[in-house]
Design a protein around this motif. Sequence first.
Motif: not given
Length: 376
Positions: A115-118, A147-152, A156-158
């Motif tokens: 996640c970009p916010s680790p 709220v972060w979303v991982l596209d499995c 990629t993260w958005r």
Amino acid sequence: MAATTSAGDEQPETETQTPAQLIPLLPDDVALNCLARVPRCHHPILSLVSKTFRSLPTSPLLYATRSLARAAENILYVAIRLPPESGACWFTLLHRTLSTNSTNSTSLLVPIPSCPSPSLVGSAYVVVDSEIYVIGGSIRDVPSSSVWVLDCRFHTWRRVCNMRVGREFAAAGVIDGWIYVIGGCVVDNWARSINWAEMFDIKTQTWEPVASPGMEVREKWMHASAVMEGKVYAMADRNGVVYEPKEKKWGMPEKRLDLGWRGRACVIDNILYCYDYLGKIRGYVPKEKVWRELKGVESLPKFLCGATMANRGGKLVVLWEGKAGSGGSRRMEIWCAEIGVERRGEGEIWGKIDWSGTVLTVPNESAIVNCLAATV
């Protein structure tokens, strides 16, 4: 007199570039339908076959075809806290069969972009099809509304719309296209009180408050959550709450459920699985309001701490922490077991261990944060 053009003045015809076929002699739609059935673990190898295949594993069309062909797989994703970082690093379980003998296989956790916010600690997690939502959490002890979303599919993260309030250690669950988030914030004024629970419309990507009038239990920290029979269960340190979206009705969980629930749990066929205070795996049957021990898995260790569970396509996946080495070379091993579960006889619950083993070795102070299975 009409002008004439000599043969030497004629312009050569432009050579038309024909796109390369995925598989020669096969129409592309047929070829794509074949390639969509290649297991996800072989996609890195698939991309090396040819230039035409190079971008195939990152093509949305491939995953749409996998879904239509019912070739999508349930892939396990694991968040692990590695020192000295306080947040989570992300891994996916790579499971390969080495021969036609299904017992000759290997499984290991491989890293993916985190996640970009680790630095988030105490986030809530839910799965929506091929995506994992990481909801809230604290950064340096300050609750976040992010709220972060991982596209499995593409790893990629958005980021999506923030919650109405910051939360840490909240409960979350998905029902009928809505993500419900409960607790994780201090109810110290009217504004926070109306936002103690809120819901996210996955289609419109917007948040709305969930009214909770007359609720006496408004705990901040939730240690576990699950969705059973169309209800969101949120378990706090003392008691817990149950929310039924269709009826917009709040209630209290069965005392027996509260007393037997420990650690990360998962639901398979409306049975809640977790480990109890003796370290055994048990299943709670809501219709019978009873806990039953999972039989047939006596070879597994006692999960007194550090274990978490997930539903991977109807199979119970358990991850736990073990120790390896000694002294300064002491390390932590992450173990995994996949178990088929079924009901037998007089309500008994039985499990069959399909496979188990070490899937990752990490520094000694590491910890499993969560594990979830997404459809890709």
